[in-house]
Design a protein around this motif. Structure first.
Motif, PDB file in Angstrom:
ATOM      1  N   ILE A  98       0.925  -1.237   0.030  1.00  0.00           N
ATOM      2  CA  ILE A  98       0.062   0.208   0.142  1.00  0.00           C
ATOM      3  C   ILE A  98       0.749   1.357  -0.040  1.00  0.00           C
ATOM      4  CG2 ILE A  98      -1.878  -0.911   1.275  1.00  0.00           C
ATOM      5  CD1 ILE A  98      -1.193   0.299   3.782  1.00  0.00           C
ATOM      6  N   VAL A  99       0.392   2.459  -0.232  1.00  0.00           N
ATOM      7  CA  VAL A  99       0.948   3.814  -0.196  1.00  0.00           C
ATOM      8  C   VAL A  99       1.381   3.765   1.225  1.00  0.00           C
ATOM      9  CG1 VAL A  99       0.958   6.334  -0.348  1.00  0.00           C
ATOM     10  CG2 VAL A  99      -0.295   4.571  -2.126  1.00  0.00           C
ATOM     11  N   VAL A 100       2.659   3.950   1.433  1.00  0.00           N
ATOM     12  CA  VAL A 100       3.214   4.616   2.992  1.00  0.00           C
ATOM     13  C   VAL A 100       4.133   5.923   2.553  1.00  0.00           C
ATOM     14  CG1 VAL A 100       5.038   3.928   4.464  1.00  0.00           C
ATOM     15  CG2 VAL A 100       3.786   2.093   3.494  1.00  0.00           C
ATOM     16  N   ASP A 101       3.595   6.707   3.593  1.00  0.00           N
ATOM     17  CA  ASP A 101       4.379   8.129   3.214  1.00  0.00           C
ATOM     18  C   ASP A 101       4.764   8.549   4.721  1.00  0.00           C
ATOM     19  OD1 ASP A 101       4.501  10.905   3.313  1.00  0.00           O
ATOM     20  OD2 ASP A 101       3.029  11.417   1.533  1.00  0.00           O
ATOM     21  N   VAL A 102       5.778   8.794   4.765  1.00  0.00           N
ATOM     22  CA  VAL A 102       6.616   9.026   6.339  1.00  0.00           C
ATOM     23  C   VAL A 102       6.288  10.417   6.592  1.00  0.00           C
ATOM     24  CG1 VAL A 102       8.504   7.501   5.916  1.00  0.00           C
ATOM     25  CG2 VAL A 102       8.615   9.399   5.315  1.00  0.00           C
ATOM     26  N   GLU A 103       5.975  11.217   5.640  1.00  0.00           N
ATOM     27  CA  GLU A 103       5.346  12.575   6.088  1.00  0.00           C
ATOM     28  C   GLU A 103       4.112  12.564   6.775  1.00  0.00           C
ATOM     29  OE1 GLU A 103       7.251  15.484   6.369  1.00  0.00           O
ATOM     30  OE2 GLU A 103       8.906  14.288   5.767  1.00  0.00           O
ATOM     31  N   LYS A 104       3.138  11.856   6.167  1.00  0.00           N
ATOM     32  CA  LYS A 104       1.865  11.782   6.674  1.00  0.00           C
ATOM     33  C   LYS A 104       1.788  11.099   8.016  1.00  0.00           C
ATOM     34  CE  LYS A 104      -0.757  12.147   2.291  1.00  0.00           C
ATOM     35  NZ  LYS A 104      -1.586  11.489   1.495  1.00  0.00           N
ATOM     36  N   ILE A 105       2.720  10.116   8.234  1.00  0.00           N
ATOM     37  CA  ILE A 105       2.888   9.021   9.384  1.00  0.00           C
ATOM     38  C   ILE A 105       3.478   9.766  10.555  1.00  0.00           C
ATOM     39  CG2 ILE A 105       3.570   6.880  10.462  1.00  0.00           C
ATOM     40  CD1 ILE A 105       3.492   5.797   7.663  1.00  0.00           C
ATOM     41  N   SER A 106       4.415  10.697  10.339  1.00  0.00           N
ATOM     42  CA  SER A 106       5.301  11.621  11.150  1.00  0.00           C
ATOM     43  C   SER A 106       5.923  10.793  12.011  1.00  0.00           C
ATOM     44  CB  SER A 106       4.080  12.410  12.057  1.00  0.00           C
ATOM     45  OG  SER A 106       3.487  13.221  11.337  1.00  0.00           O
ATOM     46  N   CYS A 107       6.702   9.583  11.504  1.00  0.00           N
ATOM     47  CA  CYS A 107       7.388   8.679  12.324  1.00  0.00           C
ATOM     48  C   CYS A 107       8.685   9.219  12.357  1.00  0.00           C
ATOM     49  CB  CYS A 107       7.234   7.230  11.967  1.00  0.00           C
ATOM     50  SG  CYS A 107       7.638   7.214  10.099  1.00  0.00           S
TER      51      CYS A 107
END
Length: 390
Positions: free
Chosen positions: A194-203
């Motif tokens: 699936i789409v994984v976006d570290v900016e949206k997750i804020s990890c």
């Protein structure tokens, strides 16, 4: 998305129905060709010279990995697995006696064992957040536990290996930012699916593996490290000359990028194979892959439910990992039928998902994990095969 072309470029599709991408997927032909060509070059010129001759291509690994998750190349470290990256991330955190880690009931077995080890050796407390009746994370309980225990780290597995649940990592990320807590994501089942976006997750950290939905070789993975963590000079417990520069008899200077989490010695053939797998997914497009996978998974779950099987996946957002058994909890007849018909799958055992399977009152489950080289016709074949034994 040209599924026929993708299948032509995936030799393993030709003689079986392959539904085990959550375990170890089928590599595109270009991945294997790249690795073989590099090894043949090493045979002729040796490892060091071959690495020097391929510096530009090796550098592109970091670009492809960063592009996949909306990061920068400087945030990426090559690892030999998701667990390897996870251990290095954990080792960079200076835990003290009485510190607390908050995690979930659905975190990966290796992560749970690592937390228990920290608990046994350093008296680091591990607390698992509650799940709601629909199996989603209880965000109110999360915030309550954060206020009460002021954790050193929050760790969440994006998609558990034992079920199709997609955990709400973005909502947890907002809590971590609100309370300024380190945030570690295990994305070994989500990256490539699936789409994984570290900016949206804020990890602060995110780990991924090559062999699963990324369709890369075994012995590959990557670790994402945020700019904030890099600027704080966090580093793994054990560094080598790749992670730091020896500047004085008793001092060193850290590599400015996430490469400080790497070791000098590695398989560049595997790294370049993984680079091609990343490039392949980026070219097809992760949103295309996610949309297609969602359709296959919904088709399969519906077919199994209509045949009377017990679907074990719970949650509001489900992935391409489908776990099920007969109504009586048995799997033997399903196992035998799939084996007889050359279907590739996995059995998930209670020992690998102790909390989840205890709550679901099952000891075993059949796990099917379709991916974007599979077809709707194959899904119909599976439900047709199993129809008579439900």
């Amino acid at each position: 998305m040209n599924v026929n072309q993708i299948r032509k470029e995936t030799k393993g599709c030709s003689d079986k129905i392959f539904l085990n991408s959550a375990g170890s997927s089928l590599m595109p032909e270009i991945v294997v060709e790249t690795m073989m060509n590099y090894l043949q070059e090493e045979q002729l010129f040796s490892g060091y010279t071959t690495a020097d001759r391929n510096t530009e291509q090796i550098g592109k690994f970091y670009e492809e990995a960063a592009g996949l998750i909306n990061a920068k190349p400087s945030n990426i470290a090559f690892t030999t697995s998701s667990t390897d990256g996870y251990a290095k991330a954990l080792s960079s955190i200076i835990f003290k006696e009485g510190d607390c880690i908050i995690t979930t009931n659905d975190d990966y077995i290796s992560n749970q064992i690592a937390f228990i080890s920290l608990q046994k050796k350093f008296n680091v407390k591990m607390i698992r957040v509650a799940s709601l009746p629909d199996h989603e994370l209880d965000l109110e309980d999360f915030e309550h536990l954060i206020k009460k225990h002021q954790p050193k780290l929050i760790a969440v597995t994006h998609i558990p290996t034992s079920s199709g649940l997609i955990q709400n990592v973005e909502a947890v990320g907002k809590l971590c930012r609100k309370y300024n807590i380190l945030y570690l994501i295990d994305a070994c089942q989500s990256v490539g699916q699936i789409v994984v976006d570290v900016e949206k997750i804020s990890c602060d950290f995110l780990t991924a593996t090559g062999r699963k939905f990324m369709r890369g070789p075994r012995g590959t993975g990557f670790l994402y490290v945020s700019d904030q963590v890099l600027q704080q000079e966090a580093s793994p417990l054990f560094l080598d000359s790749n992670g730091a520069r020896w500047t004085a008899f008793n001092d060193y200077e850290l590599n400015a990028t996430a490469k400080r989490f790497e070791l000098l010695e590695r398989s560049n053939a595997s790294l370049l194979g993984f680079k091609e797998a990343l490039k392949y997914a980026n070219t097809v497009g992760m949103q295309n892959i996610e949309n297609y996978n969602r359709g296959l998974a919904e088709q399969l779950r519906t077919g199994l439910l209509n045949n009377g099987f017990k679907i074990l996946d719970k949650g509001n957002h489900l992935s391409s990992i489908i776990t099920f058994c007969n109504r009586d909890g048995k799997i033997d007849a399903i196992y035998n039928k799939l084996k007889e018909n050359n279907v590739y799958f996995t059995v998930s055992n209670k020992s690998n998902a102790l909390i989840d399977f205890t709550q679901k009152n099952v000891d075993h489950a059949i796990r099917l994990s379709p991916h974007y080289f599979n077809t709707s016709e194959e899904i119909d074949q599976i439900t047709g095969l199993l129809k008579k034994i439900s």
